[in-house]
Design a protein around this motif. Structure first.
Motif, short mmCIF file in Angstrom:
data_model
loop_
_atom_site.label_atom_id
_atom_site.label_comp_id
_atom_site.label_asym_id
_atom_site.label_seq_id
_atom_site.Cartn_x
_atom_site.Cartn_y
_atom_site.Cartn_z
N LYS A 1 -1.86 3.50 2.90
CA LYS A 1 -1.49 3.81 4.28
C LYS A 1 -1.77 5.30 4.46
N VAL A 2 -2.81 5.61 5.22
CA VAL A 2 -3.23 7.01 5.37
C VAL A 2 -2.23 7.76 6.24
N HIS B 1 -9.59 7.42 9.10
CA HIS B 1 -9.14 7.27 7.72
C HIS B 1 -8.71 8.61 7.10
N TRP C 1 -14.50 3.83 2.88
CA TRP C 1 -13.49 3.85 3.93
C TRP C 1 -12.80 2.50 4.05
N ARG D 1 0.83 -1.20 0.00
CA ARG D 1 0.00 0.00 0.00
C ARG D 1 0.87 1.26 0.00
N SER E 1 1.58 5.29 0.53
CA SER E 1 1.06 6.30 1.45
C SER E 1 0.23 7.32 0.69
N GLU F 1 -8.53 2.03 3.30
CA GLU F 1 -7.56 1.30 4.12
C GLU F 1 -6.95 0.12 3.36
N ASN F 2 -7.70 -0.46 2.44
CA ASN F 2 -7.18 -1.58 1.66
C ASN F 2 -6.15 -1.12 0.62
#
Length: 428
Positions: free
Chosen positions: A424-425, A130, A416, A100, A102, A420-421
């Protein structure tokens, strides 16, 4: 994470058996009532690690790997296959989760009246884990250089609990309309401008805002350079306080694009001055216009690709709607406005009216038609897991800074989960 599109006759129980996930888990993830029938064409998110891919006629591991952005060798190894093995149509492949990248995520919310409604506070609480930024809309500039604040309620504590940066949205809204006349005043009167900047900084300190976001729209074309000068002056003072400064931009496809919403927005200058920009890549389909996708992916791509010629990808946040519209047909210019609907409400409308949800693969958007009790035909364009995932693919392809949502308060739980999937928040 798997996206499953409902076919005729499918039930939640059947889907739970396919993926080995309980009915209750799927229902909870999608915030649906497991006792209700599913809608043909409805997209569900299945919370599994990785995803599955069903082989299409004529495909082999090399074709599929290229499509999914993985190596053929990795795909073969994970599924225990030989690279040379022919794959029959319908064969199921397991796709492992991708690394993932950022990304920053912003969400506007628009309190109305004198307080933040409990439902809107709850929406902010649910979204905050999120988010990088939370943006109450808006602090309205007054003609004397002071500000009219929106109700803020407990938004500061919600943001603090989840490590979210509060974004102070400053607008030239006057009587609920963006005002070119108001813009001209503070862009050209130095005394009012100085008072405005002093007020902005003192307000940011008072409420704990750490990004100052200028959403100044519908300016006179002749005020383009004045707006650029104002932003340079504002950025200097804002940065001295240790704050970020960002701006909102209309969706342009060239520097020469004319029009009351476009001329004064200088992509190159904003890219140089601001820490980041939010490009409002939505409202192609709008409440007063003909029925179409709100943010069709082709026009969105064109805007973002133009933006990349004027500023680095690391400064661009793609705008995304959290709503759709329900139009009454036939469309008549100047007639009735379309009604905004959340993705969840759109699905409920389709269920209630026994409509089948279709998907436009060119626009990458779901839609359906129905007839109301008065015998009038409607068409609804909205967002679902597929349309949002298509935007996430575009965001990753272009390596943008992140995504910004207009606006919280419209239920779309799948968004949401997919954030996340996919990412990377970043927390600031």
């Amino acid at each position: 994470m798997q996206i499953q599109v409902i076919q005729k006759g499918q039930t939640l129980y059947q889907i739970s058996q396919i993926y080995g996930v309980s009915v209750d888990t799927i229902a909870a993830a999608n915030e649906i009532d497991p006792s209700q029938a599913l809608v043909i064409g409805q997209a569900l998110v299945i919370p599994i690690v990785g995803s599955y891919y069903w082989v299409q006629p004529g495909e082999n591991l090399y074709v599929i790997a290229r499509k999914l952005g993985v190596s053929p060798q990795e795909l073969a190894s994970i599924n225990g296959l030989s690279l040379s093995r022919p794959l029959p149509a319908g064969f199921r492949l397991y796709i492992p989760p991708f690394p993932r990248p950022s990304a920053e995520v912003n969400a506007y919310l628009e309190p109305r009246g004198t307080h933040v409604a409990p439902a809107l506070s709850q929406s902010a609480k649910e979204a905050a884990p999120h988010l990088t930024y939370l943006a109450p809309f808006s602090f309205r500039i007054k003609r004397d250089g002071t500000l009219q604040a929106p109700p803020l309620g407990d938004l500061a504590s919600i943001a603090a609990e989840q490590g979210v940066t509060l974004m102070m949205v400053v607008t030239n809204l006057e009587n609920d309309q963006f005002s070119a006349g108001l813009g001209h005043i503070f862009l050209t009167d130095e005394n009012i401008q100085n008072r405005l900047l002093e007020t902005i900084i003192s307000t940011a300190k008072q409420f704990g805002f750490r990004d100052i976001h200028f959403d100044i729209e519908h300016l006179l074309p002749t005020d383009r350079e004045a707006y650029n000068r104002f932003l340079r002056k504002a950025a200097k003072q804002i940065h001295q306080e240790g704050y970020l400064m960002s701006t909102a931009l209309a969706p342009k496809t060239s520097a020469a694009q004319a029009g009351e919403w476009y001329s004064a927005h200088d992509y190159k200058a904003h890219g140089e001055i601001a820490d980041f920009v939010i490009i409002m890549t939505y409202e192609w389909g709008y409440s007063g216009g003909p029925a179409m996708a709100v943010s069709p992916i082709g026009p969105v791509r064109k805007v973002l690709e133009y933006a990349l010629t004027e500023m680095p990808a690391s400064k661009i946040m793609m705008g995304q709607n959290l709503y759709g519209y329900d139009w009454t047909l036939p469309y008549v210019k100047g007639g009735a406005y379309a009604k905004a609907v959340s993705p969840q409400a759109a699905i409920e409308l389709a269920r209630k009216n026994h409509a089948q949800i279709m998907y436009d693969y060119t626009a990458q958007a779901p839609h359906f038609n129905y007839w109301d009790e008065a015998g009038k035909e409607h068409t609804v364009w909205f967002e679902d897991a597929r349309s949002i995932q298509a935007k996430f693919h575009l965001l990753k392809e272009l390596n943008l800074r992140g995504i910004s949502y207009w606006k919280l308060g419209l239920s779309f739980p799948q968004n949401w989960l997919l954030i996340e999937n996919n990412f990377k928040v970043v927390k600031r």
